[in-house]
Design a protein around this motif. Structure first.
Motif, short mmCIF file in Angstrom:
data_model
loop_
_atom_site.label_atom_id
_atom_site.label_comp_id
_atom_site.label_asym_id
_atom_site.label_seq_id
_atom_site.Cartn_x
_atom_site.Cartn_y
_atom_site.Cartn_z
N SER A 1 -60.64 -3.73 36.17
CA SER A 1 -61.86 -2.99 35.81
C SER A 1 -63.22 -3.70 35.47
CB SER A 1 -61.32 -2.13 34.63
OG SER A 1 -60.10 -1.30 34.83
N PRO A 2 -63.67 -4.25 36.64
CA PRO A 2 -65.06 -4.78 36.26
C PRO A 2 -65.94 -4.24 35.51
CG PRO A 2 -65.03 -4.39 38.50
CD PRO A 2 -63.50 -4.16 37.91
N CYS A 3 -66.91 -4.88 34.84
CA CYS A 3 -67.93 -4.36 33.98
C CYS A 3 -69.14 -4.00 34.95
CB CYS A 3 -68.29 -5.41 32.98
SG CYS A 3 -69.70 -4.65 31.73
N GLN A 4 -69.52 -2.88 34.98
CA GLN A 4 -70.71 -2.64 35.92
C GLN A 4 -71.98 -2.77 35.19
OE1 GLN A 4 -70.10 -1.64 38.85
NE2 GLN A 4 -67.85 -1.67 38.60
N GLN A 5 -72.13 -2.42 33.83
CA GLN A 5 -73.32 -2.71 33.22
C GLN A 5 -72.82 -2.93 31.59
OE1 GLN A 5 -77.00 -2.26 33.69
NE2 GLN A 5 -76.23 -3.00 35.47
N LEU A 6 -73.64 -3.86 31.04
CA LEU A 6 -73.09 -4.14 29.64
C LEU A 6 -74.59 -3.78 28.73
CD1 LEU A 6 -71.40 -5.00 27.30
CD2 LEU A 6 -72.36 -7.29 28.02
N HIS A 7 -74.55 -2.83 27.85
CA HIS A 7 -75.68 -2.47 27.19
C HIS A 7 -75.45 -2.59 25.55
CE1 HIS A 7 -77.07 0.37 30.40
NE2 HIS A 7 -75.74 0.64 30.58
N VAL A 8 -76.39 -3.76 25.07
CA VAL A 8 -76.24 -4.53 23.98
C VAL A 8 -77.42 -4.20 22.97
CG1 VAL A 8 -75.39 -6.32 22.51
CG2 VAL A 8 -74.43 -5.91 24.71
N ASN A 9 -77.38 -3.79 21.82
CA ASN A 9 -78.40 -3.59 21.06
C ASN A 9 -78.08 -4.13 19.51
OD1 ASN A 9 -77.75 -1.08 19.53
ND2 ASN A 9 -78.51 -0.12 21.50
N ALA A 10 -79.07 -4.11 18.57
CA ALA A 10 -78.47 -4.26 17.24
C ALA A 10 -77.44 -3.44 16.70
CB ALA A 10 -79.68 -4.53 16.42
N ASN A 11 -77.47 -2.30 17.26
CA ASN A 11 -76.60 -1.23 16.52
C ASN A 11 -75.23 -1.12 17.45
OD1 ASN A 11 -78.42 -0.74 14.37
ND2 ASN A 11 -79.71 0.37 15.64
N SER A 12 -75.03 -1.11 18.67
CA SER A 12 -74.09 -0.87 19.19
C SER A 12 -73.87 -1.55 20.67
CB SER A 12 -74.18 0.80 19.64
OG SER A 12 -75.24 0.89 20.45
N CYS A 13 -72.79 -1.38 21.15
CA CYS A 13 -72.48 -2.00 22.59
C CYS A 13 -71.91 -0.72 23.34
CB CYS A 13 -71.46 -3.12 22.58
SG CYS A 13 -72.07 -4.50 21.36
N LYS A 14 -72.20 -0.86 24.50
CA LYS A 14 -71.49 0.10 25.60
C LYS A 14 -71.34 -0.64 26.94
CE LYS A 14 -73.94 4.58 24.35
NZ LYS A 14 -74.61 5.75 25.01
N VAL A 15 -69.88 -0.59 27.32
CA VAL A 15 -69.20 -1.10 28.56
C VAL A 15 -69.11 -0.16 29.51
CG1 VAL A 15 -67.77 -3.03 29.16
CG2 VAL A 15 -68.59 -2.93 26.98
N GLU A 16 -69.92 -0.17 30.60
CA GLU A 16 -69.79 0.63 31.57
C GLU A 16 -68.68 0.04 32.75
OE1 GLU A 16 -73.25 2.18 33.57
OE2 GLU A 16 -74.21 2.82 31.63
N LEU A 17 -67.85 0.73 32.91
CA LEU A 17 -66.62 0.34 33.75
C LEU A 17 -66.84 1.44 35.09
CD1 LEU A 17 -63.50 -0.03 31.74
CD2 LEU A 17 -65.18 -1.76 32.27
N GLU A 18 -66.27 1.21 36.12
CA GLU A 18 -66.49 2.06 37.22
C GLU A 18 -66.23 3.29 36.92
OE1 GLU A 18 -64.90 2.24 42.11
OE2 GLU A 18 -64.16 0.93 40.64
N ASN A 19 -65.30 4.13 36.26
CA ASN A 19 -64.76 5.19 35.78
C ASN A 19 -64.92 5.75 34.39
OD1 ASN A 19 -63.90 5.74 38.73
ND2 ASN A 19 -62.22 4.65 38.23
N GLU A 20 -65.54 4.87 33.58
CA GLU A 20 -65.43 5.28 32.26
C GLU A 20 -66.61 4.31 31.48
OE1 GLU A 20 -62.04 4.46 29.65
OE2 GLU A 20 -61.53 3.04 31.28
N THR A 21 -66.98 4.67 30.29
CA THR A 21 -67.73 4.11 29.47
C THR A 21 -67.05 3.85 28.15
OG1 THR A 21 -69.67 4.85 30.52
CG2 THR A 21 -70.16 3.78 28.25
N LEU A 22 -67.15 2.54 27.69
CA LEU A 22 -66.40 2.09 26.59
C LEU A 22 -67.42 1.85 25.41
CD1 LEU A 22 -63.57 -0.11 27.64
CD2 LEU A 22 -63.63 2.13 27.14
N GLU A 23 -67.43 2.29 24.22
CA GLU A 23 -68.29 1.93 23.22
C GLU A 23 -67.71 1.18 22.23
OE1 GLU A 23 -70.22 5.16 21.56
OE2 GLU A 23 -70.78 6.16 23.06
N ALA A 24 -68.51 0.14 21.60
CA ALA A 24 -67.66 -0.95 20.77
C ALA A 24 -68.88 -1.46 19.73
CB ALA A 24 -67.31 -2.04 21.65
#
Length: 410
Positions: free
Chosen positions: A193-216
């Motif tokens: 499940s390679p990471c397609q996009q990684l969105h990072v800011n001071a408050n949250s992280c979102k990891v976009e995979l091919e079929n789902e988005t993980l929040e961390a």
């Protein structure tokens, strides 16, 4: 993880622990391995090693660079040295051209004339600054104290002075078992499940995979720096910094011969950059870990390393090179360097693209800039893996532990 019985250590007295070779002037030459050997004429540098050692011991105290980045008297005139420049200055050019060049090709598959001394060999770099001499610094280096709760295996490794170790089933068993243990504790692992996009800011992280988005709340990135650069969204400065950490491609050819075909038992040999050869070096796997030989008969297993910094120059594009060509050059080199005329009974070849990061001059400044960028913006991301502070398995494990400890401390 219950792998104690799978551990295969190499202890003092073993040929692989005490005998390492260089291929120079069409012959294999053993590296010095005793105090007496430094007083004897060394065929590698055509002189006694005691002379470059004395050069290090009696050099003037190192002076830090001035504020304008230029170094004061007694150093090369720049704020940061390559590995080659450092050892040429501290010892002599022959030590740099032969011993150190081969060492860098073995560890980094890299060119000592491009690699950063500060980033590639930080203990030696610091030894000079703290003790005036590399030799004195290493002699005065504090001994690591094992924690009182260290497991029996760690204590045995220190007590018995293991030179190296592996697992009977291969080191691949380590991550496989670790994954099993984590999943038993409820950790979810997304395979393939390679990471397609990684969105990072001071408050949250979102990891976009091919079929789902993980929040961390926090991301720990262990992927190669270049892969991280491709997946980061925004943060152009950070993308550029990590993308500039280059890696080299290595061809790895495994050869198995019937019987014992080696001229001498040792860990293997490395080839300095000045010596014409298709290979970086050859590891004598069957000597180092005979327990992994085929059951019921004696075999010789060799791992031939090729390319690295010189891959494109020697073999062209990693995507287009034929494995048969690499295999042919590997067998020719084994025949020429080791005198093995019989064909191997088993051959395998892999092209490991961009597998070893190159800590070139400026690497530490780049890491400092990355760290400052993350701190200023309070980005919840930790960078680990071989792209930053050490390419070995031990470095990666240590840096991962440090990152996790810091995460929970903060």
């Amino acid at each position: 993880m219950g792998l104690d019985k799978s551990v295969l250590p190499v202890k003092p007295g073993h040929p692989a622990a005490g005998k390492r070779l260089l291929f120079i002037n069409d012959q294999l030459v053993a590296l010095p391995s005793s105090l007496l050997s430094i007083f004897q004429k060394n065929p590698i540098i055509n002189n006694r090693l005691i002379y470059p050692i004395l050069n290090d011991l009696f050099q003037a105290k190192f002076k830090e660079p001035d504020s304008d980045g230029k170094a004061q008297a007694g150093i090369s005139g720049v704020a940061e040295e390559t590995v080659h420049e450092f050892f040429s200055r501290r010892f002599n050019p022959d030590v740099a051209n032969y011993f150190v060049s081969a060492l860098c090709r073995g560890i980094f598959a890299g060119d000592s004339k491009h690699l950063s001394m500060r980033s590639c060999f930080p203990p030696l770099y610091e030894a000079e600054r703290k003790h005036r001499s590399v030799i004195l610094g290493m002699m005065n280096a504090p001994r690591d104290i094992l924690p009182s709760d260290s497991c029996d295996l760690v204590q045995a490794a220190r007590r018995e002075r293991w030179a190296m170790w592996t697992l009977r089933e291969g080191l691949g068993l380590l991550p496989d078992t670790l994954a099993e243990k984590l999943q038993e504790k409820g950790v979810q692992i997304r395979y393939n499940s390679p990471c397609q996009q990684l969105h990072v800011n001071a408050n949250s992280c979102k990891v976009e995979l091919e079929n789902e988005t993980l929040e961390a709340q926090h991301v720990i990135s262990a992927v190669p720096a270049k892969a991280l650069a491709y997946s980061l969204s925004s943060h152009d400065f950070l993308c550029q910094q990590v993308q500039d950490i280059i890696s080299v491609t290595v061809g790895v050819v495994s050869l198995q011969y019937d019987g014992d075909v080696l001229p001498t038992q040792a860990f293997g040999f490395l080839v300095p950059a000045l010596q014409p050869s298709w290979v970086l070096g050859v590891i004598y796997d069957s000597c180092t870990f005979p327990e992994q030989d085929a059951a019921g008969k004696k075999t010789t297993r060799l791992t031939v390393m090729m390319g690295g910094h010189w891959f494109h120059e020697l073999f062209g594009s990693p995507q287009l090179v034929q494995k048969e060509r690499l295999t042919q050059h590997a067998m020719e080199s084994v025949r020429e360097h080791l005198g093995v005329d019989t064909p191997p009974e088993h051959v395998s070849c892999e092209v490991l693209e961009e597998c070893i990061p190159q800590y070139v001059v400026g690497h530490q400044a780049r890491l400092d800039a990355i760290s400052a960028y993350l701190d200023e913006r309070q980005l919840p991301i930790s960078l680990i893996g071989s792209s930053y502070k050490g390419v070995s398995v031990n470095n990666c494990v240590h840096n991962a532990n440090t990152a996790v400890d810091q995460l929970f401390t903060d």
